[in-house]
Motif scaffolding. Structure first.
Motif, PDB file in Angstrom:
ATOM      1  N   UNK A 186       9.825  11.473   1.583  1.00  0.00           N
ATOM      2  CA  UNK A 186      10.598  10.222   1.577  1.00  0.00           C
ATOM      3  C   UNK A 186       9.731   9.028   1.939  1.00  0.00           C
ATOM      4  N   UNK A 187       8.627   9.247   2.639  1.00  0.00           N
ATOM      5  CA  UNK A 187       7.709   8.149   2.954  1.00  0.00           C
ATOM      6  C   UNK A 187       6.805   7.819   1.773  1.00  0.00           C
ATOM      7  N   UNK A 188       6.634   8.766   0.878  1.00  0.00           N
ATOM      8  CA  UNK A 188       5.817   8.526  -0.311  1.00  0.00           C
ATOM      9  C   UNK A 188       6.621   7.866  -1.425  1.00  0.00           C
ATOM     10  N   UNK A 189       7.909   8.240  -1.541  1.00  0.00           N
ATOM     11  CA  UNK A 189       8.695   7.849  -2.720  1.00  0.00           C
ATOM     12  C   UNK A 189       9.896   6.952  -2.430  1.00  0.00           C
ATOM     13  N   UNK A 190      10.257   6.742  -1.168  1.00  0.00           N
ATOM     14  CA  UNK A 190      11.297   5.779  -0.791  1.00  0.00           C
ATOM     15  C   UNK A 190      12.620   5.978  -1.546  1.00  0.00           C
ATOM     16  N   UNK A 191      13.221   7.171  -1.444  1.00  0.00           N
ATOM     17  CA  UNK A 191      14.431   7.458  -2.228  1.00  0.00           C
ATOM     18  C   UNK A 191      15.667   6.673  -1.804  1.00  0.00           C
ATOM     19  N   UNK A 192      15.664   6.060  -0.627  1.00  0.00           N
ATOM     20  CA  UNK A 192      16.809   5.238  -0.228  1.00  0.00           C
ATOM     21  C   UNK A 192      16.656   3.800  -0.705  1.00  0.00           C
ATOM     22  N   UNK A 215       0.824  -1.220   0.000  1.00  0.00           N
ATOM     23  CA  UNK A 215       0.000   0.000   0.000  1.00  0.00           C
ATOM     24  C   UNK A 215       0.857   1.268   0.000  1.00  0.00           C
ATOM     25  N   UNK A 216       2.135   1.156   0.338  1.00  0.00           N
ATOM     26  CA  UNK A 216       3.016   2.328   0.316  1.00  0.00           C
ATOM     27  C   UNK A 216       3.638   2.571  -1.063  1.00  0.00           C
ATOM     28  N   UNK A 217       3.255   1.759  -2.051  1.00  0.00           N
ATOM     29  CA  UNK A 217       3.781   1.920  -3.403  1.00  0.00           C
ATOM     30  C   UNK A 217       2.742   2.552  -4.326  1.00  0.00           C
ATOM     31  N   UNK A 218       1.699   3.137  -3.727  1.00  0.00           N
ATOM     32  CA  UNK A 218       0.601   3.659  -4.544  1.00  0.00           C
ATOM     33  C   UNK A 218       0.900   4.994  -5.206  1.00  0.00           C
ATOM     34  N   UNK A 219       2.068   5.587  -4.941  1.00  0.00           N
ATOM     35  CA  UNK A 219       2.409   6.865  -5.561  1.00  0.00           C
ATOM     36  C   UNK A 219       3.353   6.704  -6.752  1.00  0.00           C
ATOM     37  N   UNK A 220       3.690   5.488  -7.090  1.00  0.00           N
ATOM     38  CA  UNK A 220       4.596   5.224  -8.215  1.00  0.00           C
ATOM     39  C   UNK A 220       3.781   4.904  -9.461  1.00  0.00           C
ATOM     40  N   UNK A 221       3.678   5.881 -10.360  1.00  0.00           N
ATOM     41  CA  UNK A 221       2.902   5.741 -11.592  1.00  0.00           C
ATOM     42  C   UNK A 221       3.814   5.248 -12.716  1.00  0.00           C
ATOM     43  N   UNK A 231       7.011   7.659 -12.380  1.00  0.00           N
ATOM     44  CA  UNK A 231       6.921   8.949 -11.687  1.00  0.00           C
ATOM     45  C   UNK A 231       6.349   8.734 -10.302  1.00  0.00           C
ATOM     46  N   UNK A 232       7.052   9.193  -9.276  1.00  0.00           N
ATOM     47  CA  UNK A 232       6.511   9.171  -7.924  1.00  0.00           C
ATOM     48  C   UNK A 232       5.970  10.561  -7.614  1.00  0.00           C
ATOM     49  N   UNK A 233       4.676  10.641  -7.432  1.00  0.00           N
ATOM     50  CA  UNK A 233       4.086  11.966  -7.227  1.00  0.00           C
ATOM     51  C   UNK A 233       4.010  12.333  -5.744  1.00  0.00           C
ATOM     52  N   UNK A 234       4.331  13.583  -5.480  1.00  0.00           N
ATOM     53  CA  UNK A 234       4.254  14.155  -4.141  1.00  0.00           C
ATOM     54  C   UNK A 234       3.211  15.266  -4.195  1.00  0.00           C
ATOM     55  N   UNK A 267      -7.275   5.931 -13.151  1.00  0.00           N
ATOM     56  CA  UNK A 267      -6.681   6.441 -14.392  1.00  0.00           C
ATOM     57  C   UNK A 267      -5.240   5.976 -14.566  1.00  0.00           C
ATOM     58  N   UNK A 268      -4.541   5.716 -13.463  1.00  0.00           N
ATOM     59  CA  UNK A 268      -3.106   5.450 -13.514  1.00  0.00           C
ATOM     60  C   UNK A 268      -2.774   4.007 -13.143  1.00  0.00           C
ATOM     61  N   UNK A 269      -1.734   3.489 -13.779  1.00  0.00           N
ATOM     62  CA  UNK A 269      -1.181   2.192 -13.393  1.00  0.00           C
ATOM     63  C   UNK A 269      -0.100   2.455 -12.356  1.00  0.00           C
ATOM     64  N   UNK A 270      -0.348   2.037 -11.129  1.00  0.00           N
ATOM     65  CA  UNK A 270       0.608   2.256 -10.041  1.00  0.00           C
ATOM     66  C   UNK A 270       1.112   0.921  -9.504  1.00  0.00           C
TER      67      UNK A 270
END
Length: 419
Positions: free
Chosen positions: A331-337, A157-163, A172-175, A217-220
């Motif tokens: 960083x919690x939305x997109x996990x840059x590490x 469920x934490x990967x829902x911002x990765x389109x 694209x990880x949207x913030x 609309x988006x494939x995440x």
């Protein structure tokens, strides 16, 4: 009887071996050669021919519905011959050590995005931003929650911002509150995931706002499990290796001000009922509140910025539910590490970064990023907005968002954190 069992065993082992070969081939080479049609992509016959500025023959794999369907049918066919019933393709999980060993033989494959421009970072800005990210992600003296977990440890469920755009090989990880509406529009145009009277949208600004933020609309990434089951993480990793990954960030405190302005200073029924009502009850001692936001505003009942900061700092807030995406840390939305982003854009340099990114993606001939919103919350507003916030609260708030400041290279707001 023994001979029959041996025949069945050989058939099962043979099917397992064939499936593993197919998976490894697709993993190393096939993803760059096959274009598989899905509900999100149009048939190749209807695609426009590449313009001179685009790479000829640039094709990325679409989602592997067709591939997995063939794999499943092959598995069932072999299992039927052996007299066993198979509900789903299990060899990937059951033969993981074998698969890992076979993958060793294809590690020499060039996973980088094909056809990248010769000089995608002329001013070195991206190199610096990515260097800062890598430095603090590997620095053991700088820690924050969930920093050291692996990609596999991130809940679905934490990967829902990765389109994902499979047509151009883009993730694209949207913030929220960082120009995400227009970047989502760009992704819709590129992926052709939304049609207007039977034809895909070509102009990002033609796409209605209500469709832009509709999750269907988006494939995440979080949708992969429902579609691919145990194959989902494997496919995510393939796309993360092959595709160009980007995100846009913003000064964390300015982003909070922007979120407050749009969700609590304007009439928003959803945010009033879900967030404003509890805040007014807990931090303003209101016991009887109107049922609608319009009634509340008419009565002068609004959440103050101080109430909002109290809510963010209250330890009970996240015990009830994670922060809403509009004020959850980037960083919690997109996990840059855990995800090695190829491009880190900033709202403060949006126009330059947007042009550079579209060139990097080789789609600058197809579209342009929509003009920036003029009434954008400015960094210079911070002191006025935080003037009524106690110093101790400001310092706590900085600790709460410190990882975003550090990872994305924003200076510590010393003027707000001292008397």
């Amino acid at each position: 009887m023994t001979k029959t069992r041996l025949v069945r065993l050989w058939l099962v082992l043979g099917s397992v071996f064939m499936i593993l070969l197919i998976i490894v081939y697709w993993d190393s080479v096939g993803a760059a050669r096959f274009y598989l049609r899905t509900a999100w992509s149009r048939p190749r016959a209807s695609e426009p021919r590449p313009s001179p500025g685009q790479q000829e023959g640039k094709e990325f794999a679409s989602d592997v519905d067709e591939f997995l369907d063939k794999l499943l049918r092959a598995s069932r066919k072999q299992s039927a011959l052996s007299g066993r019933r198979v509900e789903q393709p299990s060899p990937l999980a059951s033969s993981k050590p074998v698969l890992s060993a076979m993958e060793e033989s294809v590690r020499g494959y060039d996973w980088s995005t094909r056809g990248a421009p010769q000089n995608p970072d002329p001013d070195g800005r991206q190199a610096k931003r990515r260097s800062v990210l890598r430095e603090f992600c590997t620095n053991t003296s700088f820690m924050f929650p969930a920093k050291e977990r692996s990609f596999d440890d991130i809940p679905n469920y934490e990967l829902n911002h990765l389109i994902v755009d499979d047509r151009h090989g883009v993730i694209y990880c949207y913030v929220p509150k960082v120009a995400c509406t227009n970047w989502k529009r760009i992704m819709i145009v590129l992926s052709e995931s939304l049609l207007d009277q039977g034809a895909p949208y070509r102009d990002p600004l033609d796409i209605p706002r209500e469709y832009v933020h509709n999750s269907s609309t988006h494939l995440t990434f979080n949708k992969f499990w429902r579609r691919y089951g145990r194959f989902s993480r494997h496919l995510m990793k393939i796309k993360l290796k092959k595709y160009t990954k980007f995100l846009f960030v913003r000064d964390p405190f300015v982003r909070l001000i922007s979120a407050f302005r749009s969700k609590f200073e304007l009439e928003n029924e959803e945010f009033y009922r879900k967030f404003a009502v509890p805040m007014l009850r807990m931090y303003s001692n209101h016991t009887s509140l109107p049922a609608s936001v319009s009634e509340a505003f008419s009565a002068g009942l609004k959440v103050s910025f101080t109430n909002f900061i109290q809510y963010l700092l209250d330890p009970h807030t996240e015990k009830l539910a994670p922060f809403n995406e509009h004020w959850r840390q980037a960083h919690r939305l997109c996990h840059p590490c855990q995800i090695d982003y190829d491009f880190v854009g900033k709202l403060e340099t949006l126009d330059q970064d947007a042009a550079q990114l579209l060139q990097l993606l080789r789609v600058d001939k197809l579209l342009r990023f929509p003009p920036s919103y003029r009434n954008r919350t400015a960094s210079s507003w911070e002191e006025d907005w935080f003037a009524q916030i106690p110093l101790a609260w400001r310092q706590q708030l900085y600790k709460l968002y410190e990882a975003d400041f550090v990872l994305f290279g924003y200076p510590k707001p010393e003027n707000l954190l001292r008397d």
